[in-house]
Write an enzyme that holds these catalytic residues in place. Sequence first.
Site, PDB file in Angstrom:
ATOM      1  N   SER A 176       0.967  -1.162  -0.057  1.00 38.33           N
ATOM      2  CA  SER A 176       0.066  -0.092   0.050  1.00 38.33           C
ATOM      3  C   SER A 176       1.004   1.214   0.027  1.00 38.33           C
ATOM      4  O   SER A 176       1.969   1.308   0.801  1.00 38.33           O
ATOM      5  CB  SER A 176      -0.920   0.090   1.165  1.00 38.33           C
ATOM      6  OG  SER A 176      -1.726   1.238   1.268  1.00 38.33           O
ATOM      7  N   TYR A 200      -2.814  -1.529   9.642  1.00 37.04           N
ATOM      8  CA  TYR A 200      -2.850  -1.717   8.362  1.00 37.04           C
ATOM      9  C   TYR A 200      -1.517  -1.377   7.648  1.00 37.04           C
ATOM     10  O   TYR A 200      -0.905  -2.154   7.103  1.00 37.04           O
ATOM     11  CB  TYR A 200      -4.052  -0.983   7.395  1.00 37.04           C
ATOM     12  CG  TYR A 200      -4.178  -1.497   5.983  1.00 37.04           C
ATOM     13  CD1 TYR A 200      -4.616  -2.277   5.607  1.00 37.04           C
ATOM     14  CD2 TYR A 200      -3.670  -0.470   5.065  1.00 37.04           C
ATOM     15  CE1 TYR A 200      -4.800  -2.769   4.216  1.00 37.04           C
ATOM     16  CE2 TYR A 200      -3.601  -0.584   3.749  1.00 37.04           C
ATOM     17  CZ  TYR A 200      -4.274  -1.630   3.284  1.00 37.04           C
ATOM     18  OH  TYR A 200      -4.406  -1.757   1.988  1.00 37.04           O
TER      19      TYR A 200
END
Length: 247
Positions: free
Chosen positions: A142, A155
Site C-alpha cells: 500500500s 494496516y
Amino acid sequence: MSVIVITGGSRGIGASTAEHCARLGMGVILTYKSNADAAAAVVQRIESSGGKAVALELDVADVSQFGRFRDAVRHNLDSLWGVATLAGLVNNAGHGLFIPLEAVTEAQFDGLLSVHLKGPFFLTQTLLPLMGEGASIVNLTSATTRVATAGVAPYAAFKGGLEVLTRYMAKEFADRRIRANAVSPGAIRTELGGGLNDEFEALLASQTALGRVGEPQDVARVIAMLLSEEGSWINAQSIEVAGGYFI
C-alpha cells in the site's frame, strides 16, 4: 500452461487481476472468503471469454486451512490443466480499518496482522513446494507505507512488513529463480475500507498528480506484467501504482 493463484479474487483488484491474467492465457485459481456468488461470477466471466478458472474458499487469516488448500490446488492443477506446478501467487486478500491509533483494539490489531502479514507469510510457505522454477510472487502492499495517513496505522504497518518480507522472499527463493515483488496501490476505487464517497474521492484525486483515483484494472495490469515473461527481470522491487500520489 501457466496457472496462478490469486487470493481475494472475488472482487476489486483481485477480480480484475484474475480476468486480466486469464485474457493473457493464464489459468486462474482464485480464492474467496465468504462470497461464493461473486467468485463464481468472476469464473463465469473468465470462462465466457474462453479462459479457464476455478474458485476455492479460503480464509487467509486461518493458517490451519492452508494444508487443505494446497491439496485442493494440487488437485485442480492436475484435473483442470494437466500440470503439476504453479507459475505464480498473488497475495492480495485483505481488508481495511479506518480508526485512530489510540482506539485500535487488540482483536482489530490481530485481525489485520493475520490477514496482511501472517497469512501471506505462511500461505507462501505452504504453496512453495508447488511453485515451479521461475515462478513469480506478487504481494499487494500500500502507498500508506510511504505516506502516513491518520487512521490506518496497523494496516500500513503490516503492509510495510509485507514489503520487507517480499525482499526476503526474493533472496531466499533465488536458487529456484522464483521472483518476488510488491505492488503498492494508491487510492483505488474498491470496496476496501468501505469504499469511497464523492467527497473523499475528490480529496484523493486532488492529491494525485494525474487528477483521479485509480481503478482496479490500473493495478491489475501491473500485477499481470510481473507474473508474465515481460516482468522476468524485475525482482525484489516495490512498485507504487498510484498515479503520482503525494509527490
